[in-house]
Design a protein around this motif. Structure first.
Motif, short mmCIF file in Angstrom:
data_model
loop_
_atom_site.label_atom_id
_atom_site.label_comp_id
_atom_site.label_asym_id
_atom_site.label_seq_id
_atom_site.Cartn_x
_atom_site.Cartn_y
_atom_site.Cartn_z
N PRO A 119 0.82 -1.21 0.00
CA PRO A 119 0.00 0.00 0.00
C PRO A 119 0.85 1.26 0.00
O PRO A 119 0.47 2.28 -0.54
CB PRO A 119 -0.82 -0.08 1.27
N ARG A 120 2.02 1.15 0.60
CA ARG A 120 2.89 2.32 0.65
C ARG A 120 3.34 2.73 -0.75
O ARG A 120 3.39 3.90 -1.10
CB ARG A 120 4.10 2.01 1.53
N ALA A 121 3.66 1.76 -1.59
CA ALA A 121 4.08 2.04 -2.97
C ALA A 121 2.96 2.73 -3.73
O ALA A 121 3.18 3.65 -4.51
CB ALA A 121 4.50 0.76 -3.67
N ARG A 122 1.72 2.27 -3.48
CA ARG A 122 0.58 2.88 -4.15
C ARG A 122 0.42 4.33 -3.69
O ARG A 122 0.18 5.23 -4.50
CB ARG A 122 -0.67 2.07 -3.82
N ALA A 123 0.58 4.58 -2.41
CA ALA A 123 0.47 5.94 -1.88
C ALA A 123 1.59 6.82 -2.42
O ALA A 123 1.37 7.98 -2.77
CB ALA A 123 0.49 5.92 -0.35
N GLU A 124 2.80 6.24 -2.51
CA GLU A 124 3.92 7.01 -3.05
C GLU A 124 3.69 7.36 -4.52
O GLU A 124 4.03 8.45 -4.97
CB GLU A 124 5.22 6.24 -2.89
N ALA A 125 3.11 6.45 -5.27
CA ALA A 125 2.80 6.72 -6.67
C ALA A 125 1.79 7.86 -6.76
O ALA A 125 1.90 8.74 -7.61
CB ALA A 125 2.25 5.48 -7.35
N GLY A 126 0.81 7.85 -5.86
CA GLY A 126 -0.17 8.94 -5.82
C GLY A 126 0.48 10.27 -5.48
O GLY A 126 0.14 11.31 -6.05
N GLN A 127 1.43 10.23 -4.55
CA GLN A 127 2.13 11.48 -4.20
C GLN A 127 2.97 11.98 -5.36
O GLN A 127 3.09 13.17 -5.59
CB GLN A 127 3.00 11.24 -2.97
N GLY A 128 3.57 11.06 -6.11
CA GLY A 128 4.37 11.45 -7.28
C GLY A 128 3.49 12.13 -8.32
O GLY A 128 3.86 13.15 -8.90
N ALA A 129 2.32 11.57 -8.56
CA ALA A 129 1.40 12.18 -9.53
C ALA A 129 0.94 13.54 -9.01
O ALA A 129 0.84 14.51 -9.77
CB ALA A 129 0.19 11.27 -9.75
N SER A 130 0.70 13.59 -7.71
CA SER A 130 0.27 14.85 -7.11
C SER A 130 1.36 15.91 -7.26
O SER A 130 1.07 17.06 -7.59
CB SER A 130 -0.04 14.62 -5.63
N ARG A 131 2.61 15.53 -7.01
CA ARG A 131 3.72 16.47 -7.16
C ARG A 131 3.84 16.96 -8.61
O ARG A 131 4.10 18.13 -8.86
CB ARG A 131 5.03 15.82 -6.73
N CYS A 132 3.65 16.07 -9.55
CA CYS A 132 3.76 16.43 -10.97
C CYS A 132 2.70 17.47 -11.34
O CYS A 132 3.01 18.47 -11.97
CB CYS A 132 3.60 15.17 -11.82
N VAL A 133 1.49 17.22 -10.94
CA VAL A 133 0.41 18.16 -11.27
C VAL A 133 0.60 19.47 -10.52
O VAL A 133 0.41 20.55 -11.06
CB VAL A 133 -0.97 17.53 -10.99
N ARG A 134 1.00 19.40 -9.25
CA ARG A 134 1.23 20.62 -8.48
C ARG A 134 2.34 21.47 -9.09
O ARG A 134 2.27 22.69 -9.08
CB ARG A 134 1.58 20.28 -7.03
N SER A 135 3.38 20.79 -9.61
CA SER A 135 4.48 21.56 -10.21
C SER A 135 3.99 22.32 -11.45
O SER A 135 4.52 23.37 -11.78
CB SER A 135 5.64 20.64 -10.58
N ARG A 136 2.97 21.81 -12.12
CA ARG A 136 2.39 22.53 -13.26
C ARG A 136 1.37 23.56 -12.79
O ARG A 136 1.16 24.58 -13.44
CB ARG A 136 1.71 21.54 -14.20
N LEU A 137 0.74 23.31 -11.65
CA LEU A 137 -0.34 24.16 -11.16
C LEU A 137 0.15 25.41 -10.43
O LEU A 137 -0.41 26.48 -10.59
CB LEU A 137 -1.22 23.32 -10.22
N LEU A 138 1.22 25.29 -9.66
CA LEU A 138 1.69 26.43 -8.86
C LEU A 138 2.10 27.63 -9.69
O LEU A 138 1.74 28.76 -9.35
CB LEU A 138 2.82 25.98 -7.93
N PRO A 139 2.86 27.46 -10.78
CA PRO A 139 3.18 28.66 -11.59
C PRO A 139 1.93 29.34 -12.15
O PRO A 139 1.85 30.55 -12.21
CB PRO A 139 4.06 28.11 -12.72
N LEU A 140 0.94 28.54 -12.51
CA LEU A 140 -0.30 29.13 -13.01
C LEU A 140 -1.02 29.90 -11.92
O LEU A 140 -1.56 30.98 -12.16
CB LEU A 140 -1.22 28.05 -13.59
N LEU A 141 -1.03 29.35 -10.72
CA LEU A 141 -1.67 30.06 -9.60
C LEU A 141 -0.98 31.38 -9.32
O LEU A 141 -1.63 32.39 -9.05
CB LEU A 141 -1.65 29.18 -8.34
N SER A 142 0.34 31.40 -9.39
CA SER A 142 1.05 32.66 -9.15
C SER A 142 0.75 33.67 -10.25
O SER A 142 0.62 34.86 -10.00
CB SER A 142 2.55 32.43 -9.01
N LEU A 143 0.62 33.20 -11.50
CA LEU A 143 0.25 34.10 -12.60
C LEU A 143 -1.13 34.70 -12.40
O LEU A 143 -1.35 35.88 -12.61
CB LEU A 143 0.28 33.35 -13.94
N VAL A 144 -2.06 33.86 -11.95
CA VAL A 144 -3.43 34.36 -11.71
C VAL A 144 -3.41 35.38 -10.58
O VAL A 144 -4.07 36.42 -10.66
CB VAL A 144 -4.39 33.18 -11.40
#
Length: 150
Positions: A119-144
């Motif tokens: 289950p830990r590997a599954r959670a880590e995979a979710g965190q990795g996906a979350s980090r990837c999307v957040r890295s794309r989302l944060l610059p957009l939020l600062s622009l807004v």
């Protein structure tokens, strides 16, 4: 007195060489004409200055209105992008975590723990996906944020 008048009774003639009198009405008329022509010239200059400044301000208003509209459109597009990225993030997280996953638990609700699964590997995979999307989302939020501050 009559006797004295008779003795003095001659004619006296006095001639004077004097300059002809100054015609003040003519001088005032000339001064008035100069004043009126100067006033008319100043009025035309002021009118021309006013119209040029008004035209300049109208151009600036048009440009700023266009920029404002462009900024509003950009903000709207960025908000839509953020919403779609948030939806993608939630979609990826639900795919990685599984349908019955709940925060704070290592195994999804309703599913027993299966030996050998990680289950830990599954959670880590979710965190990795979350980090990837957040890295794309944060610059957009600062622009807004910057665009909204303008």
């Amino acid at each position: 007195m009559t006797a004295l008048r008779g003795q003095v009774g001659g004619e006296i003639s006095v001639e004077m060489d004097a300059a002809p009198g100054i015609d003040l009405t003519k001088i005032l008329a000339e001064m008035r004409e100069q004043y009126e022509s100067l006033a008319e010239k100043n009025r035309r200059d002021a009118e021309q200055w006013f119209f040029s400044k008004t035209e300049e301000l109208n151009r600036e208003v048009a440009i700023n209105t266009e920029q404002l509209q462009s900024g509003k459109t950009e903000i709207t597009e960025l908000r839509r992008t953020i919403q779609s990225l948030e939806i993608d993030l939630q979609s990826q997280l639900s795919t990685v975590r599984g349908p019955g996953w709940r925060r704070g638990r290592s195994a999804p609700v309703g599913r027993p723990r299966v030996p050998g699964r990680r289950p830990r590997a599954r959670a880590e995979a979710g965190q990795g996906a979350s980090r990837c999307v957040r890295s794309r989302l944060l610059p957009l939020l600062s622009l807004v944020g910057k665009a909204a501050a303008k």
